[in-house]
Motif scaffolding. Structure first.
Motif, PDB file in Angstrom:
ATOM      1  N   PHE A  90       0.895  -1.292   0.185  1.00 35.28           N
ATOM      2  CA  PHE A  90       0.005  -0.047   0.055  1.00 35.28           C
ATOM      3  C   PHE A  90       0.834   1.276  -0.056  1.00 35.28           C
ATOM      4  CE2 PHE A  90      -3.784  -2.144   1.982  1.00 35.28           C
ATOM      5  CZ  PHE A  90      -4.193  -2.740   0.814  1.00 35.28           C
ATOM      6  N   THR A  91       2.217   1.192   0.344  1.00 37.48           N
ATOM      7  CA  THR A  91       2.920   2.428   0.251  1.00 37.48           C
ATOM      8  C   THR A  91       3.724   2.482  -1.036  1.00 37.48           C
ATOM      9  OG1 THR A  91       5.147   1.286   1.082  1.00 37.48           O
ATOM     10  CG2 THR A  91       3.347   2.043   2.810  1.00 37.48           C
ATOM     11  N   GLY A  92       3.529   1.574  -2.057  1.00 40.00           N
ATOM     12  CA  GLY A  92       4.327   1.482  -3.221  1.00 40.00           C
ATOM     13  C   GLY A  92       3.630   2.479  -4.538  1.00 40.00           C
ATOM     14  N   PRO A  93       4.422   2.684  -5.382  1.00 33.51           N
ATOM     15  CA  PRO A  93       4.048   3.395  -6.509  1.00 33.51           C
ATOM     16  C   PRO A  93       2.602   2.960  -7.172  1.00 33.51           C
ATOM     17  CG  PRO A  93       6.090   2.111  -7.233  1.00 33.51           C
ATOM     18  CD  PRO A  93       5.728   2.010  -5.754  1.00 33.51           C
ATOM     19  N   GLU A  94       2.344   1.536  -7.286  1.00 30.15           N
ATOM     20  CA  GLU A  94       1.073   1.026  -7.942  1.00 30.15           C
ATOM     21  C   GLU A  94      -0.191   1.594  -7.244  1.00 30.15           C
ATOM     22  OE1 GLU A  94       1.037  -0.593 -10.742  1.00 30.15           O
ATOM     23  OE2 GLU A  94       3.432  -0.657 -10.742  1.00 30.15           O
ATOM     24  N   ILE A  95      -0.073   1.569  -5.977  1.00 25.46           N
ATOM     25  CA  ILE A  95      -1.265   2.106  -5.224  1.00 25.46           C
ATOM     26  C   ILE A  95      -1.322   3.522  -5.208  1.00 25.46           C
ATOM     27  CG2 ILE A  95      -2.322   2.088  -2.853  1.00 25.46           C
ATOM     28  CD1 ILE A  95      -2.609  -0.634  -3.981  1.00 25.46           C
ATOM     29  N   ALA A  96      -0.240   4.025  -5.129  1.00 26.50           N
ATOM     30  CA  ALA A  96      -0.348   5.457  -5.307  1.00 26.50           C
ATOM     31  C   ALA A  96      -0.993   6.326  -6.778  1.00 26.50           C
ATOM     32  CB  ALA A  96       1.229   6.237  -5.273  1.00 26.50           C
ATOM     33  N   GLU A 102     -11.028   3.496  -6.996  1.00 22.25           N
ATOM     34  CA  GLU A 102     -10.353   2.242  -7.522  1.00 22.25           C
ATOM     35  C   GLU A 102     -10.220   1.417  -6.228  1.00 22.25           C
ATOM     36  OE1 GLU A 102      -7.414   3.126 -10.294  1.00 22.25           O
ATOM     37  OE2 GLU A 102      -7.304   1.003 -10.872  1.00 22.25           O
ATOM     38  N   LEU A 103      -9.666   2.150  -5.118  1.00 21.69           N
ATOM     39  CA  LEU A 103      -9.222   1.117  -3.997  1.00 21.69           C
ATOM     40  C   LEU A 103     -10.495   0.935  -3.298  1.00 21.69           C
ATOM     41  CD1 LEU A 103      -6.269   3.270  -2.562  1.00 21.69           C
ATOM     42  CD2 LEU A 103      -5.995   1.099  -3.819  1.00 21.69           C
ATOM     43  N   PHE A 104     -11.627   1.631  -3.116  1.00 19.79           N
ATOM     44  CA  PHE A 104     -12.672   1.518  -2.500  1.00 19.79           C
ATOM     45  C   PHE A 104     -13.364   0.149  -3.340  1.00 19.79           C
ATOM     46  CE2 PHE A 104     -17.453   2.303  -2.418  1.00 19.79           C
ATOM     47  CZ  PHE A 104     -17.625   2.405  -1.097  1.00 19.79           C
ATOM     48  N   TRP A 105     -13.268   0.231  -4.550  1.00 23.47           N
ATOM     49  CA  TRP A 105     -14.125  -0.849  -5.417  1.00 23.47           C
ATOM     50  C   TRP A 105     -13.470  -2.164  -5.135  1.00 23.47           C
ATOM     51  CZ3 TRP A 105     -12.398  -3.981  -9.367  1.00 23.47           C
ATOM     52  CH2 TRP A 105     -13.437  -4.741  -9.997  1.00 23.47           C
ATOM     53  N   LYS A 106     -12.066  -2.119  -5.368  1.00 22.02           N
ATOM     54  CA  LYS A 106     -11.289  -3.543  -4.820  1.00 22.02           C
ATOM     55  C   LYS A 106     -11.803  -3.940  -3.541  1.00 22.02           C
ATOM     56  CE  LYS A 106      -8.029  -2.853  -8.233  1.00 22.02           C
ATOM     57  NZ  LYS A 106      -6.616  -3.091  -8.719  1.00 22.02           N
ATOM     58  N   THR A 107     -11.694  -2.969  -2.522  1.00 23.87           N
ATOM     59  CA  THR A 107     -12.091  -3.369  -1.133  1.00 23.87           C
ATOM     60  C   THR A 107     -13.535  -4.010  -1.033  1.00 23.87           C
ATOM     61  OG1 THR A 107     -10.630  -1.630  -0.483  1.00 23.87           O
ATOM     62  CG2 THR A 107     -12.139  -2.677   1.253  1.00 23.87           C
ATOM     63  N   ILE A 130      -9.794   3.628   3.335  1.00 25.35           N
ATOM     64  CA  ILE A 130      -8.947   4.116   2.076  1.00 25.35           C
ATOM     65  C   ILE A 130      -8.202   5.255   2.701  1.00 25.35           C
ATOM     66  CG2 ILE A 130      -9.061   4.971  -0.100  1.00 25.35           C
ATOM     67  CD1 ILE A 130     -10.124   2.103   0.349  1.00 25.35           C
ATOM     68  N   ASN A 131      -9.065   6.296   3.463  1.00 22.05           N
ATOM     69  CA  ASN A 131      -8.162   7.287   3.948  1.00 22.05           C
ATOM     70  C   ASN A 131      -6.995   6.967   4.783  1.00 22.05           C
ATOM     71  OD1 ASN A 131     -10.020   9.110   2.626  1.00 22.05           O
ATOM     72  ND2 ASN A 131     -11.107   9.626   4.520  1.00 22.05           N
ATOM     73  N   TYR A 132      -7.295   5.881   5.478  1.00 24.38           N
ATOM     74  CA  TYR A 132      -6.014   5.392   6.348  1.00 24.38           C
ATOM     75  C   TYR A 132      -4.977   4.873   5.461  1.00 24.38           C
ATOM     76  CZ  TYR A 132      -3.101   2.575   9.507  1.00 24.38           C
ATOM     77  OH  TYR A 132      -1.994   2.057  10.014  1.00 24.38           O
ATOM     78  N   ILE A 133      -5.265   4.099   4.533  1.00 22.94           N
ATOM     79  CA  ILE A 133      -4.401   3.574   3.651  1.00 22.94           C
ATOM     80  C   ILE A 133      -3.174   4.694   3.116  1.00 22.94           C
ATOM     81  CG2 ILE A 133      -4.089   2.517   1.488  1.00 22.94           C
ATOM     82  CD1 ILE A 133      -6.430   0.303   2.224  1.00 22.94           C
ATOM     83  N   ARG A 134      -4.192   5.549   2.647  1.00 25.74           N
ATOM     84  CA  ARG A 134      -3.535   6.776   1.929  1.00 25.74           C
ATOM     85  C   ARG A 134      -2.642   7.607   2.948  1.00 25.74           C
ATOM     86  NH1 ARG A 134      -3.750   5.950  -3.103  1.00 25.74           N
ATOM     87  NH2 ARG A 134      -5.708   6.397  -4.203  1.00 25.74           N
ATOM     88  N   SER A 135      -2.858   7.438   4.202  1.00 24.45           N
ATOM     89  CA  SER A 135      -1.919   8.130   5.260  1.00 24.45           C
ATOM     90  C   SER A 135      -0.575   7.379   5.579  1.00 24.45           C
ATOM     91  CB  SER A 135      -2.667   8.085   6.506  1.00 24.45           C
ATOM     92  OG  SER A 135      -2.671   6.943   7.320  1.00 24.45           O
ATOM     93  N   LEU A 136      -0.597   5.837   4.794  1.00 28.99           N
ATOM     94  CA  LEU A 136       0.534   5.158   5.520  1.00 28.99           C
ATOM     95  C   LEU A 136       1.735   5.537   4.649  1.00 28.99           C
ATOM     96  CD1 LEU A 136      -1.364   1.681   5.104  1.00 28.99           C
ATOM     97  CD2 LEU A 136      -0.256   2.534   7.042  1.00 28.99           C
TER      98      LEU A 136
END
Ligand code: HEC
Length: 136
Positions: A90-96, A102-107, A130-136
């Motif tokens: 979740f901290t890598g370039p793919e997720i960024a 998109e993250l919401f849909w996958k979840t 998702i807001n938390y994942i973005r903060s990682l």
């Protein structure tokens, strides 16, 4: 002397095997491409990313996601070891590169072995995660 050589060669071999199995674990193959629908990609996050929503998202993440995705989102949770594909980073370039939608849909949908959270979490709870994942 011969015996010593054998022992040395043997321990080198065991060491190499251990090293290789660790390396294989760190580099599990990614799952097949998993594109979200256009509508999902464009969907805007309705929950403001602030200390409150991130905190709620963190608690939900600890309960539902951490066992696979890991405490820091690196994909190294305790269950990840038993899964043959990577849980992603979740901290890598793919997720960024992915949108919140998109993250919401996958979840929401999940894809085996990742469970679906359509029933387990409400819409607003999923956006907070998702807001938390973005903060990682
Ligand atoms: C049982 C383990 C497991 C749990 C629990 C889990 N996931 Fe996953 N997750 C995975 C795996 C494995 C993948 C990769 C799936 C694939 O590529 O097919 C994944 C992929 C994802 C992706 C897509 C990453 C990408 O690179 O496309 C997102 C986003 C995601 N998970 C979010 C979550 C969230 C949020 C939670 C908790 C609400 C959660 N996951 C819980 C195993 C899990």
């Amino acid at each position: 002397m011969k015996n010593l050589k054998k022992i040395l060669a043997g321990s080198l071999f065991v060491g190499a095997c251990l090293f290789m199995s660790n390396a294989a674990y760190a580099q599990k193959p990614a799952g097949k491409p998993w594109p979200a629908t256009d509508a999902a990609v464009k969907k805007a996050n309705p929950i403001k990313s602030d200390a409150g929503s991130i905190k709620e998202g963190k608690d939900l993440y600890a309960q539902h996601c951490k066992s696979c995705h890991g405490a820091k989102g690196k994909g190294d949770g305790s269950k990840a070891e038993k899964i043959d594909i990577s849980c992603g980073d979740f901290t890598g370039p793919e997720i960024a590169k992915m949108t919140d939608g998109e993250l919401f849909w996958k979840t929401t949908e999940g894809r085996k072995p990742m469970p679906s959270y359509k029933e387990k979490l409400s819409d607003s709870e999923r956006w907070k995660v998702i807001n938390y994942i973005r903060s990682l």
